[in-house]
Motif scaffolding. Structure first.
Motif, PDB file in Angstrom:
ATOM      1  N   TYR A  64      -0.630  18.551  -8.664  1.00 57.79           N
ATOM      2  CA  TYR A  64      -1.534  18.280  -7.541  1.00 57.79           C
ATOM      3  C   TYR A  64      -0.738  17.751  -6.349  1.00 57.79           C
ATOM      4  O   TYR A  64       0.279  17.068  -6.522  1.00 57.79           O
ATOM      5  CB  TYR A  64      -2.597  17.241  -7.940  1.00 57.79           C
ATOM      6  CG  TYR A  64      -3.318  17.588  -9.213  1.00 57.79           C
ATOM      7  CD1 TYR A  64      -4.375  18.498  -9.224  1.00 57.79           C
ATOM      8  CD2 TYR A  64      -2.922  17.029 -10.436  1.00 57.79           C
ATOM      9  CE1 TYR A  64      -5.018  18.833 -10.408  1.00 57.79           C
ATOM     10  CE2 TYR A  64      -3.561  17.360 -11.622  1.00 57.79           C
ATOM     11  CZ  TYR A  64      -4.603  18.263 -11.603  1.00 57.79           C
ATOM     12  OH  TYR A  64      -5.229  18.600 -12.774  1.00 57.79           O
ATOM     13  N   THR A  65      -1.207  18.061  -5.152  1.00 58.37           N
ATOM     14  CA  THR A  65      -0.547  17.523  -3.958  1.00 58.37           C
ATOM     15  C   THR A  65      -0.991  16.092  -3.687  1.00 58.37           C
ATOM     16  O   THR A  65      -0.197  15.250  -3.279  1.00 58.37           O
ATOM     17  CB  THR A  65      -0.863  18.386  -2.719  1.00 58.37           C
ATOM     18  OG1 THR A  65      -2.283  18.504  -2.588  1.00 58.37           O
ATOM     19  CG2 THR A  65      -0.263  19.767  -2.851  1.00 58.37           C
ATOM     20  N   ASN A  66      -2.274  15.830  -3.912  1.00 55.63           N
ATOM     21  CA  ASN A  66      -2.821  14.482  -3.731  1.00 55.63           C
ATOM     22  C   ASN A  66      -3.086  13.898  -5.116  1.00 55.63           C
ATOM     23  O   ASN A  66      -3.933  14.392  -5.856  1.00 55.63           O
ATOM     24  CB  ASN A  66      -4.120  14.540  -2.919  1.00 55.63           C
ATOM     25  CG  ASN A  66      -4.653  13.162  -2.592  1.00 55.63           C
ATOM     26  OD1 ASN A  66      -4.364  12.188  -3.286  1.00 55.63           O
ATOM     27  ND2 ASN A  66      -5.432  13.066  -1.527  1.00 55.63           N
ATOM     28  N   ARG A  67      -2.340  12.841  -5.457  1.00 53.80           N
ATOM     29  CA  ARG A  67      -2.417  12.289  -6.810  1.00 53.80           C
ATOM     30  C   ARG A  67      -3.153  10.948  -6.851  1.00 53.80           C
ATOM     31  O   ARG A  67      -3.043  10.211  -7.825  1.00 53.80           O
ATOM     32  CB  ARG A  67      -0.998  12.155  -7.380  1.00 53.80           C
ATOM     33  CG  ARG A  67      -0.262  13.494  -7.359  1.00 53.80           C
ATOM     34  CD  ARG A  67       1.178  13.414  -7.808  1.00 53.80           C
ATOM     35  NE  ARG A  67       1.781  14.737  -7.727  1.00 53.80           N
ATOM     36  CZ  ARG A  67       2.663  15.119  -6.807  1.00 53.80           C
ATOM     37  NH1 ARG A  67       3.091  14.248  -5.898  1.00 53.80           N
ATOM     38  NH2 ARG A  67       3.147  16.349  -6.803  1.00 53.80           N
ATOM     39  N   ASN A  68      -3.883  10.630  -5.778  1.00 53.46           N
ATOM     40  CA  ASN A  68      -4.484   9.296  -5.712  1.00 53.46           C
ATOM     41  C   ASN A  68      -5.656   9.117  -6.675  1.00 53.46           C
ATOM     42  O   ASN A  68      -6.158   8.004  -6.836  1.00 53.46           O
ATOM     43  CB  ASN A  68      -4.900   8.949  -4.269  1.00 53.46           C
ATOM     44  CG  ASN A  68      -5.947   9.896  -3.711  1.00 53.46           C
ATOM     45  OD1 ASN A  68      -6.371  10.828  -4.382  1.00 53.46           O
ATOM     46  ND2 ASN A  68      -6.341   9.677  -2.471  1.00 53.46           N
ATOM     47  N   ALA A  69      -6.091  10.180  -7.345  1.00 52.54           N
ATOM     48  CA  ALA A  69      -7.120  10.015  -8.366  1.00 52.54           C
ATOM     49  C   ALA A  69      -6.544   9.332  -9.604  1.00 52.54           C
ATOM     50  O   ALA A  69      -7.281   8.722 -10.371  1.00 52.54           O
ATOM     51  CB  ALA A  69      -7.707  11.375  -8.756  1.00 52.54           C
ATOM     52  N   ILE A  74      -3.131   7.639  -9.553  1.00 49.71           N
ATOM     53  CA  ILE A  74      -2.116   6.609  -9.314  1.00 49.71           C
ATOM     54  C   ILE A  74      -2.311   6.014  -7.931  1.00 49.71           C
ATOM     55  O   ILE A  74      -2.550   6.730  -6.952  1.00 49.71           O
ATOM     56  CB  ILE A  74      -0.687   7.194  -9.463  1.00 49.71           C
ATOM     57  CG1 ILE A  74       0.357   6.085  -9.375  1.00 49.71           C
ATOM     58  CG2 ILE A  74      -0.421   8.314  -8.483  1.00 49.71           C
ATOM     59  CD1 ILE A  74       1.752   6.522  -9.812  1.00 49.71           C
ATOM     60  N   THR A  75      -2.225   4.698  -7.836  1.00 53.46           N
ATOM     61  CA  THR A  75      -2.398   4.032  -6.546  1.00 53.46           C
ATOM     62  C   THR A  75      -1.153   4.202  -5.694  1.00 53.46           C
ATOM     63  O   THR A  75      -0.050   4.446  -6.212  1.00 53.46           O
ATOM     64  CB  THR A  75      -2.666   2.529  -6.743  1.00 53.46           C
ATOM     65  OG1 THR A  75      -1.508   1.924  -7.352  1.00 53.46           O
ATOM     66  CG2 THR A  75      -3.885   2.290  -7.613  1.00 53.46           C
ATOM     67  N   SER A  76      -1.314   4.061  -4.401  1.00 54.98           N
ATOM     68  CA  SER A  76      -0.184   4.229  -3.486  1.00 54.98           C
ATOM     69  C   SER A  76       0.911   3.194  -3.750  1.00 54.98           C
ATOM     70  O   SER A  76       2.103   3.488  -3.627  1.00 54.98           O
ATOM     71  CB  SER A  76      -0.659   4.122  -2.032  1.00 54.98           C
ATOM     72  OG  SER A  76      -1.324   2.886  -1.816  1.00 54.98           O
ATOM     73  N   LYS A 136       5.633   5.079  -6.013  1.00 50.28           N
ATOM     74  CA  LYS A 136       7.099   5.160  -6.008  1.00 50.28           C
ATOM     75  C   LYS A 136       7.714   4.649  -7.320  1.00 50.28           C
ATOM     76  O   LYS A 136       8.886   4.903  -7.588  1.00 50.28           O
ATOM     77  CB  LYS A 136       7.670   4.390  -4.827  1.00 50.28           C
ATOM     78  CG  LYS A 136       7.388   2.903  -4.832  1.00 50.28           C
ATOM     79  CD  LYS A 136       7.953   2.240  -3.590  1.00 50.28           C
ATOM     80  CE  LYS A 136       7.652   0.741  -3.574  1.00 50.28           C
ATOM     81  NZ  LYS A 136       8.174   0.091  -2.333  1.00 50.28           N
ATOM     82  N   LYS A 137       6.921   3.943  -8.123  1.00 48.14           N
ATOM     83  CA  LYS A 137       7.429   3.472  -9.408  1.00 48.14           C
ATOM     84  C   LYS A 137       7.407   4.596 -10.455  1.00 48.14           C
ATOM     85  O   LYS A 137       8.135   4.535 -11.448  1.00 48.14           O
ATOM     86  CB  LYS A 137       6.591   2.293  -9.918  1.00 48.14           C
ATOM     87  CG  LYS A 137       6.576   1.091  -8.983  1.00 48.14           C
ATOM     88  CD  LYS A 137       5.604   0.039  -9.480  1.00 48.14           C
ATOM     89  CE  LYS A 137       5.443  -1.095  -8.466  1.00 48.14           C
ATOM     90  NZ  LYS A 137       4.412  -2.072  -8.902  1.00 48.14           N
ATOM     91  N   VAL A 155      -3.676   4.896 -18.857  1.00 50.43           N
ATOM     92  CA  VAL A 155      -4.784   4.137 -19.448  1.00 50.43           C
ATOM     93  C   VAL A 155      -6.057   4.571 -18.730  1.00 50.43           C
ATOM     94  O   VAL A 155      -6.195   4.374 -17.529  1.00 50.43           O
ATOM     95  CB  VAL A 155      -4.577   2.615 -19.300  1.00 50.43           C
ATOM     96  CG1 VAL A 155      -5.742   1.868 -19.952  1.00 50.43           C
ATOM     97  CG2 VAL A 155      -3.248   2.179 -19.913  1.00 50.43           C
ATOM     98  N   ASP A 156      -6.961   5.209 -19.476  1.00 50.68           N
ATOM     99  CA  ASP A 156      -8.210   5.729 -18.907  1.00 50.68           C
ATOM    100  C   ASP A 156      -7.950   6.549 -17.640  1.00 50.68           C
ATOM    101  O   ASP A 156      -8.601   6.355 -16.613  1.00 50.68           O
ATOM    102  CB  ASP A 156      -9.199   4.598 -18.609  1.00 50.68           C
ATOM    103  CG  ASP A 156     -10.584   5.138 -18.268  1.00 50.68           C
ATOM    104  OD1 ASP A 156     -10.911   6.262 -18.687  1.00 50.68           O
ATOM    105  OD2 ASP A 156     -11.326   4.430 -17.551  1.00 50.68           O
ATOM    106  N   GLY A 157      -6.990   7.450 -17.718  1.00 49.98           N
ATOM    107  CA  GLY A 157      -6.717   8.371 -16.617  1.00 49.98           C
ATOM    108  C   GLY A 157      -5.843   7.832 -15.511  1.00 49.98           C
ATOM    109  O   GLY A 157      -5.465   8.568 -14.597  1.00 49.98           O
ATOM    110  N   GLN A 158      -5.499   6.528 -15.569  1.00 47.21           N
ATOM    111  CA  GLN A 158      -4.735   5.901 -14.497  1.00 47.21           C
ATOM    112  C   GLN A 158      -3.294   5.609 -14.948  1.00 47.21           C
ATOM    113  O   GLN A 158      -3.074   5.158 -16.074  1.00 47.21           O
ATOM    114  CB  GLN A 158      -5.396   4.599 -14.058  1.00 47.21           C
ATOM    115  CG  GLN A 158      -6.825   4.776 -13.583  1.00 47.21           C
ATOM    116  CD  GLN A 158      -6.930   5.729 -12.397  1.00 47.21           C
ATOM    117  OE1 GLN A 158      -6.328   5.508 -11.349  1.00 47.21           O
ATOM    118  NE2 GLN A 158      -7.700   6.800 -12.561  1.00 47.21           N
ATOM    119  N   VAL A 159      -2.341   5.857 -14.056  1.00 48.24           N
ATOM    120  CA  VAL A 159      -0.944   5.543 -14.354  1.00 48.24           C
ATOM    121  C   VAL A 159      -0.769   4.031 -14.268  1.00 48.24           C
ATOM    122  O   VAL A 159      -0.893   3.434 -13.199  1.00 48.24           O
ATOM    123  CB  VAL A 159       0.012   6.239 -13.366  1.00 48.24           C
ATOM    124  CG1 VAL A 159       1.466   5.911 -13.719  1.00 48.24           C
ATOM    125  CG2 VAL A 159      -0.201   7.755 -13.390  1.00 48.24           C
TER     126      VAL A 159
END
Length: 356
Positions: free
Chosen positions: A275-280, A282-284, A288-289, A303-307
């Motif tokens: 995906y080009t926009n990954r904010n669904a 991972i948070t901004s 970078k981590k 965890v529940d879809g979140q990095v």
């Protein structure tokens, strides 16, 4: 639909939170193609989406040419099924080869040199031979072809994109090349319109909800071709506006309730990279981590879809050391689930897990 819903639906459609397929071929065919820049990690990406598969199972499928690893889209390595490789190559390769011409000029790789390289590669592989990169490079050098300064990589890529070579059987722990026509004698070809529609259908079914921009990035198609592909199947898709963009998906979407499901996904996994926009997911502040400035995707903890963190492995003879780095404090139940998934990785490798 909000961003959390999108993340959960993608986890479901990408076969991470559900496992509807029983074979490696079925899974890879559903996904369309899976990025395989890291050859070892894509084996884990496949196994994560199937019930109780080991690294040896994936290698057997590769050795048997049920699935193949080759340059396919964008360009980078992908794993693809034998039944899909020819029509996808026919659709995507011409654009990649044209885009590489500038770099080939810098490397002084003209059409004559590339043709000579292809001939040497064919002569050394024909008859069912499987040779490592190093073995083929020796033959190219013997013929007076300069393989320094990344020339060898581009020569191999050209041969892959022209449908001459693909992944061969593993030789010990080393990857090999073999002739694609010998590995997959039967060509499954589609018209361009059929190929565009089929690739788009695969992407939005397995990766949706996703946007047109996402599909353009994932496929590497020209914008006009990607738009045409979407138009060909749009009647079969559902669309919804989310944060000023339109997401497309099929009616197999499933938005599960939060269960704190935990997964240790590999580097360059489709869950983020496609995906080009990954904010669904991972948070901004954490982006970078998990993803470096120069585009390196690290193994991630979901965890529940979140990095929520990253993980590393150090493989030894009969053990594998697992270390984790969490971005924020997590509950003990999540820590236990992370350890459980790490042990599953050990089963996948058939090695004992040590926590570092």
């Amino acid at each position: 639909m909000n961003l959390i819903d999108i993340a959960r639906a993608r986890m479901y459609n990408q076969q991470i939170t559900q496992k509807q397929f029983k074979t490696i071929t079925e899974l890879v065919k559903w996904m369309g193609a899976m990025q395989a820049q890291d050859a070892a990690m894509v084996n884990w990406a496949i196994a994560q989406r199937l019930p109780h598969f080991t690294e040896n199972d994936v290698r057997k499928a590769l050795d048997a040419a049920e699935i193949l690893r080759t340059h396919l889209m964008r360009p980078t390595w992908h794993v693809v099924t034998a039944s899909d490789i020819y029509w996808i190559l026919e659709l995507t390769a011409p654009q990649i080869l044209a885009a590489n011409k500038g770099r080939h000029k810098q490397l002084e790789l003209d059409d004559k040199t590339i043709a000579k390289s292809n001939d040497i590669i064919v002569r050394n592989l024909e008859g069912g031979k499987h040779l490592t990169r190093e073995e083929i490079v020796v033959e190219l050098q013997k013929a007076g072809i300069d393989t320094s300064a990344n020339r060898a990589s581009h020569l191999f890529m050209c041969a892959e994109l022209e449908g001459i070579i693909c992944s061969g059987k593993m030789k010990g722990k080393k990857q090999t090349y073999a002739l694609l026509p010998e590995r997959v004698p039967q060509k499954n070809l589609l018209t361009q319109e059929e190929a565009l529609a089929t690739l788009a259908k695969k992407y939005f079914a397995s990766h949706g909800p996703a946007t047109l921009k996402d599909f353009i990035w994932w496929s590497g198609l020209k914008v006009r071709d990607a738009k045409k592909a979407l138009e060909l199947i749009k009647a079969d898709l559902i669309s919804e506006n989310v944060e000023d963009d339109t997401c497309f998906f099929t009616d197999n979407i499933n938005i599960a309730e939060p269960k704190e499901d935990v997964f240790l996904l590999p580097a360059f996994d489709e869950y983020l990279i496609s995906y080009t926009n990954r904010n669904a997911s991972i948070t901004s502040e954490h982006h970078k981590k998990a993803i470096s400035i120069n585009g390196i995707f690290w193994p991630i903890i979901i965890v529940d879809g979140q990095v929520k963190g990253t993980w590393k492995r150090v493989i030894k003879k009969d053990k594998v050391e697992i270390s984790t780095t969490m971005f924020d404090t997590v509950r003990d139940i999540v820590k236990d689930k992370i350890n459980e998934k790490a042990r599953e990785f050990g089963v996948f490798l058939q090695k004992e897990v040590l926590f570092k």
